[in-house]
Design an enzyme around this catalytic site. Structure first.
Site, mmCIF file in Angstrom:
data_model
loop_
_atom_site.group_PDB
_atom_site.id
_atom_site.type_symbol
_atom_site.label_atom_id
_atom_site.label_comp_id
_atom_site.label_asym_id
_atom_site.label_seq_id
_atom_site.Cartn_x
_atom_site.Cartn_y
_atom_site.Cartn_z
ATOM 1 N N SER A 23 -6.741 -8.156 -13.438
ATOM 2 C CA SER A 23 -7.443 -6.983 -13.970
ATOM 3 C C SER A 23 -6.468 -6.016 -14.646
ATOM 4 O O SER A 23 -6.735 -5.527 -15.748
ATOM 5 C CB SER A 23 -8.239 -6.288 -12.873
ATOM 6 O OG SER A 23 -7.473 -6.138 -11.717
ATOM 7 N N ASP A 49 0.220 -2.410 -9.971
ATOM 8 C CA ASP A 49 -0.143 -3.564 -10.812
ATOM 9 C C ASP A 49 0.085 -3.262 -12.292
ATOM 10 O O ASP A 49 0.656 -4.067 -13.032
ATOM 11 C CB ASP A 49 -1.617 -3.943 -10.599
ATOM 12 C CG ASP A 49 -1.950 -4.181 -9.130
ATOM 13 O OD1 ASP A 49 -1.018 -4.269 -8.320
ATOM 14 O OD2 ASP A 49 -3.145 -4.264 -8.806
ATOM 15 N N ASP A 109 2.096 2.455 -2.808
ATOM 16 C CA ASP A 109 2.028 3.116 -4.132
ATOM 17 C C ASP A 109 1.167 4.376 -4.127
ATOM 18 O O ASP A 109 1.638 5.457 -4.487
ATOM 19 C CB ASP A 109 1.656 2.141 -5.270
ATOM 20 C CG ASP A 109 0.334 1.409 -5.136
ATOM 21 O OD1 ASP A 109 -0.351 1.587 -4.112
ATOM 22 O OD2 ASP A 109 -0.019 0.670 -6.086
ATOM 23 N N SER A 154 -3.320 -9.785 -10.032
ATOM 24 C CA SER A 154 -3.580 -8.658 -10.929
ATOM 25 C C SER A 154 -4.021 -9.038 -12.331
ATOM 26 O O SER A 154 -3.528 -8.491 -13.323
ATOM 27 C CB SER A 154 -2.360 -7.736 -11.013
ATOM 28 O OG SER A 154 -2.243 -7.064 -9.815
ATOM 29 N N HIS A 193 0.820 -1.226 0.000
ATOM 30 C CA HIS A 193 0.000 0.000 0.000
ATOM 31 C C HIS A 193 0.848 1.267 0.000
ATOM 32 O O HIS A 193 0.365 2.338 0.379
ATOM 33 C CB HIS A 193 -1.010 0.009 1.158
ATOM 34 C CG HIS A 193 -2.130 -0.967 0.969
ATOM 35 N ND1 HIS A 193 -3.399 -0.583 0.598
ATOM 36 C CD2 HIS A 193 -2.158 -2.323 1.054
ATOM 37 C CE1 HIS A 193 -4.169 -1.672 0.502
ATOM 38 N NE2 HIS A 193 -3.434 -2.731 0.760
HETATM 39 C C1 GLA Z 1 -3.534 -3.740 -4.972
HETATM 40 C C2 GLA Z 1 -3.571 -2.435 -5.746
HETATM 41 C C3 GLA Z 1 -2.178 -1.810 -5.816
HETATM 42 C C4 GLA Z 1 -1.536 -1.704 -4.436
HETATM 43 C C5 GLA Z 1 -1.656 -3.027 -3.675
HETATM 44 C C6 GLA Z 1 -1.221 -2.922 -2.244
HETATM 45 O O1 GLA Z 1 -2.798 -4.692 -5.670
HETATM 46 O O2 GLA Z 1 -4.066 -2.652 -7.044
HETATM 47 O O3 GLA Z 1 -2.251 -0.539 -6.448
HETATM 48 O O4 GLA Z 1 -2.080 -0.644 -3.710
HETATM 49 O O5 GLA Z 1 -2.996 -3.520 -3.680
HETATM 50 O O6 GLA Z 1 0.131 -2.580 -2.167
#
Ligand code: GLA
Length: 385
Positions: A128, A172, A35, A126, A33
């Site tokens: 998506s 992601d 980013d 990810s 978290h």
């Molecule tokens: C998800 C979100 C990312 C990031 C992570 C946690 O994967 O898509 O942008 O915030 O959670 O680090």
């Protein structure tokens, strides 16, 4: 996958695709978290991916189908609409059309699109973002356009923020876009700036997915995002990555407990990512492993996005010979754990951890030994290459 997607495309739409693009899933290596708080993060693109095949049909509806559902969703060629229910997976593709149009790019009008994946969907890897990137590349090619990679990655994040409606950071999309085999992608999210860091030789990355709910879209992720913004305001900074533990200690009396706890995690996590980059450079894998475990403990205790399932896997893995360290990977609240291991940790050791998990939680985790991979690319272009 090129063979199967062409065969299926022909069967479904009665014609050959003109364009095929691919994009990899990702592991969040460290930087939980950080980013959207403007901090650094390390991730790896993995050799499980999403494919998008497309043929233009000017003036006709835009038709979407996925290998998962097998059904065809038909949308008008001249407007973008958010879908719900079983068609909501199309929002990741349609969101790219919406953002491209806002950026002044030409978007293909009618087309047939098919997506297939060997990346488990909804497993915290990810899928998506991979669908956004692969769709984006296919749309650009179909309209005879190109975009610098950084702009494509930013557009994909916007699609998710503004069209899908989840306030994710850029991790992601950036990892899927900038992945490089044998490397981690290092993102400084303030710029954002993208670079790569070699994975030391002899290391393996393992993923254990818990099949428990990955609750990105049901509000917990958005709530954490809100708490981080609240903490930044209380600290007088724009983004938490600019704050320090000293500043946090003195601001504590005027902060809510939740805001304090989230900030404590983010400030510590930003420092851990920087330290990880340094230790990877000097080949100190024991040190990197320690940081991975500390990152997990901080997510669990301060960010409060772990679960008993994730904690069990991290503890079992960290106690296994050959594992340098392990942590939850991604948004949290369920999803996946990743481990950095030496060759001393192999399939039978991984099976043992999975069996212990199954005995405790009455469900088999999905187990993957991840190979790092190249970022999103075009496989078939209009020129037939
Ligand atoms: C998800 C979100 C990312 C990031 C992570 C946690 O994967 O898509 O942008 O915030 O959670 O680090």
């Amino acid at each position: 996958m090129t063979g199967p997607i062409i065969t299926r495309f022909r069967k479904l739409y009665g014609t050959d695709p003109e364009v095929i693009a691919r994009a990899p899933g990702r592991i969040e290596f460290i930087g939980n978290h950080t980013d959207y708080n403007g901090g650094p993060v390390l991730g790896a693109a993995i050799s499980r991916e999403v494919w998008v095949a497309l043929a233009r049909r000017p003036g006709q509806p835009r038709r979407f189908s996925s290998g998962e559902t097998g059904t065809v969703v038909s949308l008008p060629p001249d407007r973008v609409e958010r879908a719900s229910g079983s068609a909501s997976w199309t929002n990741y593709s349609v969101g790219m059309l919406a953002v491209f149009a806002q950026m002044g790019l030409v978007v293909p009008a009618g087309f047939d699109l098919l997506t297939m994946a060997d990346l488990p969907i909804g497993a915290g890897l990810s899928s998506s973002a991979a669908l956004e990137l692969a769709s984006g590349l296919a749309f650009l090619e179909a309209a005879g356009q190109d975009l610098p990679r950084g702009d494509l990655v930013r557009a994909a994040r916007r699609a998710e923020n503004e069209f899908v409606g989840v306030p994710v950071g850029i991790l992601d999309q950036a990892v899927s876009g900038f992945g490089r085999a044998g490397h981690l992608v290092h993102i400084d999210c303030r710029g954002p700036m993208f670079s790569t860091v070699p994975v030391p030789l002899g290391c393996a990355l393992w993923i254990f997915n818990t099949h428990t709910k990955h609750a990105l879209s049901d509000g917990l992720y958005a709530r954490r995002h809100g708490e981080c913004l609240e903490a930044a305001r209380a600290l007088g900074v724009t983004l938490l990555a600019e704050a320090t533990q000293e500043g946090l200690a003195s601001a504590r009396p005027r902060m809510s407990e939740a805001a304090y706890r989230r900030a404590r995690h983010i400030i510590g996590e930003c420092a851990r990512v920087a330290e990880t980059v340094r230790l990877l450079g000097s080949g100190d894998l024991a040190g990197v492993g320690r940081l991975l475990c500390e990152s997990h403990a901080s997510s669990r205790d301060w960010f409060e996005n772990s679960t008993p399932e994730l904690d069990f896997l991290v503890e079992s893995l960290a106690a296994s010979p050959g594992v340098h360290g392990a942590r939850l990977s991604g948004g949290g609240f369920g999803g996946a754990v990743m481990a950095l291991a030496s060759s001393g940790f192999g399939a039978s050791e991984a099976d043992r951890v999975a069996a212990a998990y199954a005995a405790r939680f009455k469900s088999d985790p999905l187990l993957l030994r991840a190979e790092t991979a190249e970022g999103a690319s075009l496989i078939l272009g209009l020129a037939g290459s």
